[in-house]
Design an enzyme around this catalytic site. Structure first.
Site, mmCIF file in Angstrom:
data_model
loop_
_atom_site.group_PDB
_atom_site.id
_atom_site.type_symbol
_atom_site.label_atom_id
_atom_site.label_comp_id
_atom_site.label_asym_id
_atom_site.label_seq_id
_atom_site.Cartn_x
_atom_site.Cartn_y
_atom_site.Cartn_z
ATOM 1 N N GLY A 1 42.579 49.747 46.641
ATOM 2 C CA GLY A 1 42.710 48.799 47.756
ATOM 3 C C GLY A 1 44.048 48.840 48.462
ATOM 4 O O GLY A 1 44.576 49.907 48.795
ATOM 5 N N SER B 1 39.789 33.550 49.373
ATOM 6 C CA SER B 1 39.523 32.150 49.706
ATOM 7 C C SER B 1 38.552 31.979 50.864
ATOM 8 O O SER B 1 38.425 30.872 51.387
ATOM 9 C CB SER B 1 40.828 31.418 50.020
ATOM 10 O OG SER B 1 41.670 31.410 48.898
HETATM 11 P P1 GTP Z 1 40.527 38.775 50.594
HETATM 12 O O1 GTP Z 1 39.713 39.927 51.053
HETATM 13 O O2 GTP Z 1 40.981 38.882 49.175
HETATM 14 O O3 GTP Z 1 41.673 38.478 51.512
HETATM 15 O O4 GTP Z 1 39.543 37.485 50.504
HETATM 16 P P2 GTP Z 1 38.825 36.571 51.611
HETATM 17 O O5 GTP Z 1 39.732 35.468 52.035
HETATM 18 O O6 GTP Z 1 38.225 37.398 52.670
HETATM 19 O O7 GTP Z 1 37.702 35.868 50.734
HETATM 20 P P3 GTP Z 1 36.099 36.066 50.741
HETATM 21 O O8 GTP Z 1 35.476 35.626 52.027
HETATM 22 O O9 GTP Z 1 35.793 37.419 50.284
HETATM 23 O O10 GTP Z 1 35.684 35.004 49.640
HETATM 24 C C1 GTP Z 1 36.178 35.033 48.324
HETATM 25 C C2 GTP Z 1 35.229 34.314 47.409
HETATM 26 O O11 GTP Z 1 35.044 32.947 47.838
HETATM 27 C C3 GTP Z 1 33.837 34.961 47.407
HETATM 28 O O12 GTP Z 1 33.372 35.041 46.098
HETATM 29 C C4 GTP Z 1 33.013 33.992 48.236
HETATM 30 O O13 GTP Z 1 31.658 34.002 47.832
HETATM 31 C C5 GTP Z 1 33.678 32.630 48.016
HETATM 32 N N1 GTP Z 1 33.524 31.755 49.205
HETATM 33 C C6 GTP Z 1 33.737 32.095 50.496
HETATM 34 N N2 GTP Z 1 33.427 31.078 51.335
HETATM 35 C C7 GTP Z 1 33.019 30.053 50.564
HETATM 36 C C8 GTP Z 1 32.558 28.716 50.852
HETATM 37 O O14 GTP Z 1 32.470 28.270 51.996
HETATM 38 N N3 GTP Z 1 32.226 27.931 49.776
HETATM 39 C C9 GTP Z 1 32.319 28.399 48.486
HETATM 40 N N4 GTP Z 1 31.976 27.574 47.494
HETATM 41 N N5 GTP Z 1 32.733 29.654 48.174
HETATM 42 C C10 GTP Z 1 33.083 30.478 49.199
HETATM 43 C C1 SPV Z 2 43.639 40.837 49.558
HETATM 44 O O1 SPV Z 2 43.949 40.959 48.372
HETATM 45 O O2 SPV Z 2 43.971 39.848 50.249
HETATM 46 C C2 SPV Z 2 42.799 41.860 50.192
HETATM 47 C C3 SPV Z 2 42.489 43.069 49.421
HETATM 48 O O3 SPV Z 2 42.395 41.708 51.323
HETATM 49 S S1 SPV Z 2 43.771 44.232 49.488
HETATM 50 O O4 SPV Z 2 43.533 45.104 50.627
HETATM 51 O O5 SPV Z 2 43.744 44.992 48.253
HETATM 52 O O6 SPV Z 2 45.003 43.535 49.671
#
Ligand code: GTP
Ligand code: SPV
Ligand code: MN
Length: 667
Positions: free
Chosen positions: A252, A314
Site C-alpha cells: 500500500g 473511518s
Molecule cells: P482508508 O482507505 O484507510 O483511508 O479508509 P476510509 O476512510 O476510506 O474508510 P472506509 O470507507 O474504507 O471504511 C472503513 C471501515 O468502516 C469499513 O470496514 C467500513 O465498512 C466501515 N464504515 C464505513 N462507513 C460506515 C458507516 O457509515 N457506518 C458504519 N457502522 N461503518 C462504516
Molecule cells: C490509509 O491508510 O489511510 C490508506 C491506505 O488510505 S494507504 O495507502 O496504505 O495509506
C-alpha cells in the site's frame, strides 16, 4: 521494453540467493539471476531509450539510483504494459487468478499496513518539525537510506514508473509529476491502477526538473525486524528535495509512492511552498486525506460538491462511493470523485476548487457488500482488472472472501486459505481469527466505479460547497453539526480524532487526535499548517460550509450503532446543504448547528426515538471534558494562529454558558 543484461559478467558477490521470495520469483521468470550482476550504464541507457525517456534529469536520476540499488536490469513502464506485466506476475506466482480479469495477492505477514513510527519527513529547515511528522534532517536521512538501499535490488528488475498525480492539464499538474523506481512488479501493477502511468504524462513539464524522485526498494522482508528495536524499515519523504525514499515494504502507501507519499506528504509541503509561485492566487494549495463527491437534486437541478476528511479506516471510501438511500434515490444522484486524497485551491474566479489526484481506489475490503457499498462491488467485478490483497482466497475455485462480504463465511471450507495462506480446514476448533486481514484491500480504477462523475477527469476540478470532518466517536459527537465560521471550521478539523478503542490506548473518552485526518501525512508543523488553511480557504469569495459528522454513535447500554450509516449518511449531507442554502435553520448549540428532527429527511427510514434524540443533541458535560483535552492538544503546536485559539475560547465559553443556564433551570 525489458533490457536483459544477463550476458554481462557478474561483478557482484551478492547473488540474491538469500532474498526469500524474490529468488523464487526470478527463477520462475527464468531470468538467470544467479549470474546477473548489476546493470551497466549502457544497459540503463538502452532501457531509457527503449522507454522513450528523453528528459536528461530523469535519465540521470535513474542512472544514479541504479548504481546504488544495483538491479540486474531496468525497464521503463507504461499503463499499456499492464497485460504483459500481469501475465508475468501470474507466471511468477506474485499474483494468482481470482476469476476472469481479477487477481489475488498476499503481502508478507508483517507487512500489511502503513507504519507511522517508521515514517519520516526530512528537510533542511528545523522549523518544519511538527508534533506528528517525525521530522529529521535531510542529509542524515538521505545518507541513511542510501546505506540501507545499497545493493538491495540485486538480481531484480528496477521498474521506472513515470506517473502523474492529477488529471492531465490540471492547474496543479506542475506538482503532480513523478518517477517512481521500484524493484517490485506487483507494486508496478498497483501504480498502474492508482496513478496515470506513462512517460507521455511527463512530456509537458514546465521545467524538466519538476518531477518527484520516488525510490522504492522492497528489501528482504522476512529479515527486516519489523516491529522490533532492530527494525530496518524507513519511509522517508525529503520534502524540500522532492525526493521520496521508501525501504522495507511492498504494501500500500508504503510502496505505491504516488499515493500518499507524493499525493499527501510531498503535496502537503508543495502546497505551502507553491504560494510563492503564484498558485491559487498566491495562497498555494492544500493536499488533504479527503474524499470528494457530488450530489445532484434532479428535481431542482441543484448540484453540490462535498469534500471531507475522516481518519484512516473511518469511512471515506464508503461515503464517496455511496448511492442515495432507496427511498431518496429517485430524487438525488451521488457522483463519485475520489475516496482518499483531494487537492484544494482557489481558482481564478475566486471559488474554492478540489480535485482527486488519484486514478484508482485502494479500498478497505472488510464489510464491503451489496448493502453497504454496492458500487464498490461493481467496481471489482470480473474483467475490471481489480487486485485483492490479503483477503481470504480459494485457489481451487478462484474465489475471494473477507469478513462482512456475506454474513457468514463460506460453509464449505474446502480449498479456502486465510490471508496468510493457511488452510481454514486445518484450523484448531474454536479458532475465530479473521479469514481476511482487517486491513485487506481491493485495488481498482476510478473509471470502474459505476457512479464515477462524468467530469472526474476535468482539469478544472469542482467547486467545493462543504467541507466535513468525521471520526469514530461513540457518544459525544452528534450525527452532524454545522460550523459556519472559517476559523471554527479549521479548529474543528484540527481537533478531529477517533476514540481510543482500548483503555490502554489512552484515557477513557479521550480522542486520538488526527488533525484534518492528516496526522500520518503532515509535512510540516501543525501551527503553520493551520495558518495555511486559513489563508487558502480564507481567500475564497464564497466560503464553504464546514461540518462535523459522526456515523458511529453507540447506545452505551447494548452497544448498537444509533445510526444505520452507509447509504443513509446522505441524509445528513442533504440537511447540511439545505442549511447552507438557507432552506433550514437547524438548532444552534455551543458547538455548531444541529438539525431538528423535522428537518432531517427520514423518508423510508426508521430510527428509534431514543437514538434520534441522542443523535441530534449535545452532551454539554462530555463536551466540557473534551475542551480540556483539546486545550492540551492544541498547546503542543508551535505558532498556532491566534484565530484558532479564539475559536477554541468561543466554543469553550458557549459551553460554560450552556452549563450555567442548565444549572439555573434546575434550581
Ligand atoms: P482508508 O482507505 O484507510 O483511508 O479508509 P476510509 O476512510 O476510506 O474508510 P472506509 O470507507 O474504507 O471504511 C472503513 C471501515 O468502516 C469499513 O470496514 C467500513 O465498512 C466501515 N464504515 C464505513 N462507513 C460506515 C458507516 O457509515 N457506518 C458504519 N457502522 N461503518 C462504516
Ligand atoms: C490509509 O491508510 O489511510 C490508506 C491506505 O488510505 S494507504 O495507502 O496504505 O495509506
Ligand atoms: Mn487513507
Amino acid at each position: 521494453m525489458s533490457v536483459d543484461i544477463s550476458t554481462e559478467t557478474s561483478t557482484s558477490q551478492d547473488t540474491g540467493q538469500d532474498r526469500g521470495q524474490d529468488t523464487a520469483q526470478d527463477t520462475a521468470q527464468g531470468m538467470g539471476q544467479d549470474t546477473a550482476g548489476p546493470v551497466s550504464v549502457a544497459a540503463v541507457n538502452e532501457a531509457l531509450d527503449v522507454g522513450r525517456v528523453t528528459n536528461p534529469y530523469v535519465r540521470a536520476y535513474v542512472q544514479y539510483w541504479a548504481t546504488i540499488t544495483e538491479p540486474a536490469r531496468v525497464e521503463v513502464v507504461s499503463a499499456l504494459d499492464d497485460a504483459r506485466l500481469v501475465a508475468e506476475a501470474l507466471d511468477a506466482g506474485e499474483l494468482q487468478p481470482a476469476g476472469h480479469g481479477l487477481y489475488y495477492s498476499r503481502s508478507y505477514s508483517k507487512d500489511t499496513a502503513r507504519s507511522e513510527e517508521r515514517t519520516i519527513v526530512a528537510t533542511d529547515d528545523e522549523t518544519d518539525a511538527g508534533v506528528y511528522n517525525n521530522w529529521r534532517r535531510g542529509d542524515e536521512m538521505v545518507a541513511a537510506q542510501i546505506h540501507r538501499m545499497a545493493g538491495q535490488s540485486a538480481g531484480r528488475t528496477m521498474y521506472v514508473v513515470p506517473y502523474l498525480m492529477s488529471p492531465e492539464g490540471s492547474p496543479l499538474a506542475q506538482y503532480a509529476a513523478g518517477v517512481q523506481l521500484t524493484d517490485n512488479r506487483p507494486v508496478v501493477l498497483h501504480m498502474i491502477r492508482m496513478a496515470r502511468v506513462g512517460i507521455e504524462h511527463l512530456d509537458e513539464l514546465p521545467d524538466p526538473m519538476d518531477f518527484v524522485k520516488a525510490v522504492h526498494v522492497t528489501g528482504d522482508l522476512p529479515n527486516l525486524g519489523q516491529g522490533t528495536p532492530e527494525d530496518q524499515r524507513y519511509f522517508v519523504t525529503v520534502a524540500d528535495r522532492r525526493t521520496i525514499l521508501h525501504f522495507g515494504s511492498s504494501y500500500g502507501g508504503n510502496a505505491l509512492l504516488g499515493k500518499i507519499a507524493h499525493g499527501l506528504r510531498q503535496a502537503c509541503f508543495d502546497g505551502r511552498a507553491s504560494a510563492e509561485h503564484g498558485v491559487g492566487g498566491g495562497r498555494g494549495f492544500l493536499a488533504e486525506q479527503f474524499m470528494l463527491l457530488g450530489i445532484t437534486d434532479t428535481v431542482t437541478g441543484k448540484r453540490w460538491h462535498v469534500a471531507g476528511g475522516f481518519p484512516s479506516a473511518s469511512g471515506k471510501t464508503n461515503l464517496a462511493m455511496t448511492l442515495a438511500p432507496d427511498a431518496l434515490g429517485e430524487r438525488y444522484r451521488v457522483d463519485f470523485y475520489g475516496d482518499d486524497i483531494a487537492w484544494l485551491w482557489v481558482g481564478d474566479d475566486g471559488r474554492l476548487y478540489a480535485m482527486n489526484p488519484e486514478f484508482g481506489v485502494f479500498g478497505v475490503a472488510k464489510d464491503t457488500n451489496a448493502a453497504t457499498n454496492p458500487t464498490a462491488l461493481e467496481a471489482i467485478t470480473p474483467g475490471s482488472g481489480a487486485i485483492f490483497t490479503n483477503v481470504a482466497y480459494n485457489p481451487t475455485t478462484q474465489e475471494v472472501w473477507w469478513e462482512g462480504r456475506t454474513p457468514e463465511p463460506p460453509t464449505d471450507v474446502t480449498g479456502w486459505l486465510d490471508w496468510k495462506g493457511e488452510a481454514i480446514a486445518d484450523r484448531e476448533p474454536g479458532d475465530t481469527s479473521p479469514w481476511a486481514h482487517p486491513n485487506s484491500r481491493f485495488t481498482t480504477t476510478l473509471a470502474n466505479v459505476p457512479n464515477v462523475a462524468a467530469d472526474f477527469e476535468a482539469p478544472a476540478g469542482v467547486p467545493v460547497d462543504a467541507i466535513i470532518f468525521g471520526g469514530r466517536t461513540r457518544d459525544r459527537e452528534p450525527l452532524v453539526r454545522a460550523v459556519t465560521d472559517l476559523a471554527e471550521g479549521v479548529y474543528d478539523g484540527l481537533t478531529l480524532g477517533a476514540e481510543a478503542t482500548f483503555a490502554a490506548d489512552g484515557l477513557d473518552g479521550q480522542l486520538r487526535y488526527d488533525p484534518m485526518s492528516m496526522r500520518p501525512f503532515l509535512a510540516y508543523g501543525e501551527g503553520d499548517y493551520a495558518r495555511h488553511w486559513l489563508e487558502v480557504v480564507g481567500a475564497a469569495t464564497e466560503q464553504p460550509i464546514f461540518a462535523h459528522v459522526n456515523w458511529f454513535a453507540k447506545d452505551p447500554e447494548d452497544g448498537h450503532f444509533r445510526w444505520p450509516g452507509y447509504r443513509e449518511n446522505l441524509r445528513a449531507l442533504l440537511w447540511l446543504l439545505a442549511l447552507k442554502d438557507g432552506e433550514v435553520t437547524g438548532h444552534r448549540t455551543p458547538v455548531g448547528i444541529v438539525p431538528t428532527a423535522e428537518e432531517l429527511d427520514l423518508t423510508g427510514l426508521e430510527v428509534p426515538e431514543a437514538d434520534l434524540e441522542a443523535l441530534l443533541s449535545i452532551d454539554t458535560e462530555r463536551w466540557r471534558q473534551e475542551m480540556a483535552f483539546r486545550a492540551d492538544h492544541l498547546a503542543q503546536f508551535e505558532r498556532l494562529p491566534e484565530e484558532i485559539w479564539a475559536a477554541h475560547r468561543r466554543v469553550a465559553q458557549a459551553l460554560e454558558d450552556a452549563a450555567e443556564t442548565a444549572a439555573d433551570l434546575e434550581e
